[in-house]
Design a protein around this motif. Structure first.
Motif, mmCIF file in Angstrom:
data_model
loop_
_atom_site.group_PDB
_atom_site.id
_atom_site.type_symbol
_atom_site.label_atom_id
_atom_site.label_comp_id
_atom_site.label_asym_id
_atom_site.label_seq_id
_atom_site.Cartn_x
_atom_site.Cartn_y
_atom_site.Cartn_z
ATOM 1 N N CYS A 230 1.028 -1.016 0.037
ATOM 2 C CA CYS A 230 -0.019 0.048 -0.016
ATOM 3 C C CYS A 230 0.868 1.253 -0.097
ATOM 4 N N ALA A 231 1.003 2.144 -0.973
ATOM 5 C CA ALA A 231 1.733 3.053 -1.203
ATOM 6 C C ALA A 231 1.071 4.198 -1.912
ATOM 7 N N SER A 281 -5.426 1.340 -7.951
ATOM 8 C CA SER A 281 -5.618 2.569 -7.450
ATOM 9 C C SER A 281 -7.057 3.109 -6.840
ATOM 10 N N GLY A 282 -7.037 3.971 -5.796
ATOM 11 C CA GLY A 282 -8.179 4.467 -5.395
ATOM 12 C C GLY A 282 -7.868 5.960 -4.902
ATOM 13 N N ARG A 337 -9.816 -5.844 1.189
ATOM 14 C CA ARG A 337 -10.914 -4.852 1.102
ATOM 15 C C ARG A 337 -10.482 -3.791 0.237
ATOM 16 N N LEU A 338 -9.419 -3.041 0.647
ATOM 17 C CA LEU A 338 -9.148 -1.968 -0.270
ATOM 18 C C LEU A 338 -8.607 -2.396 -1.803
ATOM 19 N N TRP A 339 -8.443 -3.853 -2.052
ATOM 20 C CA TRP A 339 -7.983 -4.415 -3.284
ATOM 21 C C TRP A 339 -9.268 -4.418 -4.258
ATOM 22 N N THR A 340 -10.280 -4.890 -3.520
ATOM 23 C CA THR A 340 -11.649 -5.155 -4.074
ATOM 24 C C THR A 340 -12.252 -3.877 -4.303
ATOM 25 N N ALA A 341 -11.926 -2.678 -3.517
ATOM 26 C CA ALA A 341 -12.615 -1.411 -3.742
ATOM 27 C C ALA A 341 -12.090 -0.529 -4.733
ATOM 28 N N SER A 342 -10.676 -0.891 -4.853
ATOM 29 C CA SER A 342 -10.028 -0.080 -6.061
ATOM 30 C C SER A 342 -10.052 -0.392 -7.225
#
Length: 349
Positions: A230-231, A281-282, A337-342
């Protein structure tokens, strides 16, 4: 002569010197590329990004197919590299920073010396057995017999494979400390996960800025299965590092939308070589962390921009290594969760 005229002449001379140096360097890169392509029959990729000590990559080609087996290459051109010998080869000297960078590279690394007059090219691997401590710096001896020709192919591959095997379980990547390397490497059969990385590198008397990233990069280099990052912000040098690591393990990166342009621009280059890598990316991504093999976590305050730049002593950031299972579980779940939402980035390599 007026002071302004003297200054103009000095600036003009400096400009001409730089131009000649650039021309000499280009001759070397061209010659090495020519030999690799026409004699070895391999792929030669010149580095198009900032030069931190690697000028190009060789990739083996077997029966017309790229194999993904890469060698990182530093190319040095000029008469000065052929003035010092020890009876067996040319002595190539370099700084501690370069030693640490080359020994810590994700790929086996060689140096090539190009003679500008006769255009002969000599090479040597840079590894823990060839690098010698001079007391004031470091050196390798580039053997007279190591001409870069079609006959170099098997030796290059054999030595590269030996380097990968020797380093695959090594807990010391990024720094070479002759006084205690052997003992640590003998213990490394237990794998990097059983070593306290911070304590290990503290023995080397590193500056605090180097100590900040050495354990993290060392674990990344020795990953066995996957690296999840995560960066919020990344640059081309960090992307290149991830591409190199993707040759060996699965790499996933979640970054901020503001880095999207940098990433997509990087992957438009035909010189990019990546394998098992995905990036997303998000719009609201602020976490800075790296999870390696789902068993070790590095949480940091620093950005992943100019990660290889030499830091001043007043550089103040933190990086924590965490192995507690409950904390790791939460980070892994958050990453998922972040991966799914990005949003998935299109990587054209």
């Amino acid at each position: 002569m007026a002071q302004d005229d003297k200054m103009d002449m000095t600036m003009e001379k400096s400009k001409n010197d730089r131009a000649r140096s650039d021309q000499t360097s280009r001759i070397g890169v061209f010659k090495v590329g020519q030999i690799v392509f026409s004699e070895l029959g391999w792929i030669f990729r010149e580095q198009s990004t900032s030069d931190y000590g690697i000028d190009a990559h060789f990739e083996e080609v077997d029966e017309g197919e790229p194999t993904g087996q890469l060698i990182a290459v530093q190319i040095k051109t000029g008469d000065s590299y052929f003035t010092e010998t020890d009876g067996t080869g040319y002595v190539f000297r370099f700084s501690t920073w370069h030693k640490q960078y080359w020994l810590g590279h994700s790929l086996p690394t060689i140096v090539t010396l190009v003679h500008p007059t006769n255009e002969l090219v000599f090479w040597q691997h840079i590894n823990q057995s060839t690098v010698l401590d001079t007391g004031k710096g470091w050196k390798v001896v580039v053997p007279f017999t190591n001409r870069l020709t079609i006959d170099s192919r098997n030796q290059l591959l054999q030595r590269a494979e030996e380097t990968v095997v020797n380093n695959s379980d090594s807990v010391i990547v990024g720094h070479n400390f002759p006084s205690w390397t052997t003992d640590v490497q003998d213990a490394s059969v237990h794998s990097y996960l059983e070593i306290d990385q911070r304590e290990l590198f503290s023995k080397a008397s590193l500056d605090e800025p180097e100590l900040l990233i050495a354990p993290m990069l060392n674990c990344m280099r020795n990953a066995k299965h996957c690296i999840h990052i995560c960066a919020p912000f990344v640059d081309e040098d960090f992307i290149e590092l991830l591409c190199l690591l993707s040759q060996f393990v699965a790499v996933k990166l979640i970054t901020n939308d503001t880095s999207k342009a940098v990433i997509e621009s990087y992957f438009k280059s035909p010189k990019v070589n990546s394998k098992d890598i995905e990036m997303r990316s998000g719009s609201d991504m602020h976490i800075k962390s790296i999870v390696i093999d789902n068993v070790v976590l590095f949480e940091t305050s620093m950005t992943f921009v100019n990660i290889f730049a030499r830091r001043s002593s007043d550089y103040h950031e933190f990086t924590y290594e965490i192995r507690e299972s409950e904390v790791l579980k939460k980070y892994i779940e958050s990453f998922d969760r972040l991966w799914t939402a990005s949003r998935r980035l299109q990587l054209q390599s």
